[in-house]
Write a protein that holds these residues in place. Structure first.
Motif, PDB file in Angstrom:
ATOM      1  N   THR A  16     -16.781  42.862  10.856  1.00  0.00           N
ATOM      2  CA  THR A  16     -15.777  42.611   9.824  1.00  0.00           C
ATOM      3  C   THR A  16     -14.873  43.830   9.731  1.00  0.00           C
ATOM      4  OG1 THR A  16     -16.978  43.603   7.961  1.00  0.00           O
ATOM      5  CG2 THR A  16     -17.460  41.284   8.457  1.00  0.00           C
ATOM      6  N   SER A  17     -13.756  43.666   9.048  1.00  0.00           N
ATOM      7  CA  SER A  17     -12.976  44.843   8.688  1.00  0.00           C
ATOM      8  C   SER A  17     -13.705  45.513   7.528  1.00  0.00           C
ATOM      9  CB  SER A  17     -11.554  44.440   8.286  1.00  0.00           C
ATOM     10  OG  SER A  17     -11.564  43.839   7.008  1.00  0.00           O
ATOM     11  N   THR A  18     -13.185  46.623   7.050  1.00  0.00           N
ATOM     12  CA  THR A  18     -13.813  47.282   5.900  1.00  0.00           C
ATOM     13  C   THR A  18     -13.273  46.740   4.583  1.00  0.00           C
ATOM     14  OG1 THR A  18     -12.201  49.087   5.870  1.00  0.00           O
ATOM     15  CG2 THR A  18     -14.188  49.413   7.217  1.00  0.00           C
TER      16      THR A  18
ATOM     17  N   ALA B  19     -19.156  46.631   9.564  1.00  0.00           N
ATOM     18  CA  ALA B  19     -17.773  46.826   9.098  1.00  0.00           C
ATOM     19  C   ALA B  19     -17.094  47.867   9.977  1.00  0.00           C
ATOM     20  CB  ALA B  19     -17.763  47.260   7.642  1.00  0.00           C
TER      21      ALA B  19
ATOM     22  N   LYS C  43     -15.708  41.194   3.853  1.00  0.00           N
ATOM     23  CA  LYS C  43     -17.134  41.316   3.544  1.00  0.00           C
ATOM     24  C   LYS C  43     -17.583  40.159   2.650  1.00  0.00           C
ATOM     25  CE  LYS C  43     -17.157  46.334   3.912  1.00  0.00           C
ATOM     26  NZ  LYS C  43     -17.389  47.584   3.176  1.00  0.00           N
TER      27      LYS C  43
END
Length: 121
Positions: A11-13, A49, A18
């Motif tokens: 995932t991205s941060t 992440a 999330k």
């Protein structure tokens, strides 16, 4: 009968990615076998992440609409309109910066044997 296979979750941060990924099951696969014969205990879709997947950071303009940027920073707005690829927001990034940030991620994708689910929006 389908046998679960080891898989990864990136995932991205950003909080929204999330939150989306939280609904994906994280089953433990005991004795998961890789193509080289190794058997391991594997947590499927364990969230990872990665900042590389984050959206472009607009610096001082982050969170603003294009209309707001045009009104508050007319010179910056015009510069972005002139060259969107190379334009860098004040204290932020350009699309060129983003492509450089994605390069290591592309190398990781090439090296990874397992399927990868990427959540980035």
């Amino acid at each position: 009968v389908t046998v679960p296979q080891p898989a990864r979750l990136w995932t991205s941060t950003l909080l929204r990615t999330k939150e989306t990924a939280q609904f994906i099951k994280h089953e433990t696969l005991d004795g998961a076998e890789f193509d080289n014969g190794d058997k391991v205990s594997w947590v499927n879709f364990r969230p990872n992440a990665r900042r590389n997947l984050d959206e472009l950071y607009a610096g001082v303009c982050d969170g603003m609409t294009y209309k707001e940027i045009e009104e508050m920073y007319p010179d910056e707005f015009a510069a972005r309109q002139n060259d969107k690829l190379k334009y860098r927001y004040p204290r932020g990034e350009s699309y060129m910066d983003v492509t450089l940030r994605l390069e290591p991620l592309a190398h990781d994708l090439e090296r990874t044997r397992e399927p990868i689910l990427i959540v980035g929006h």
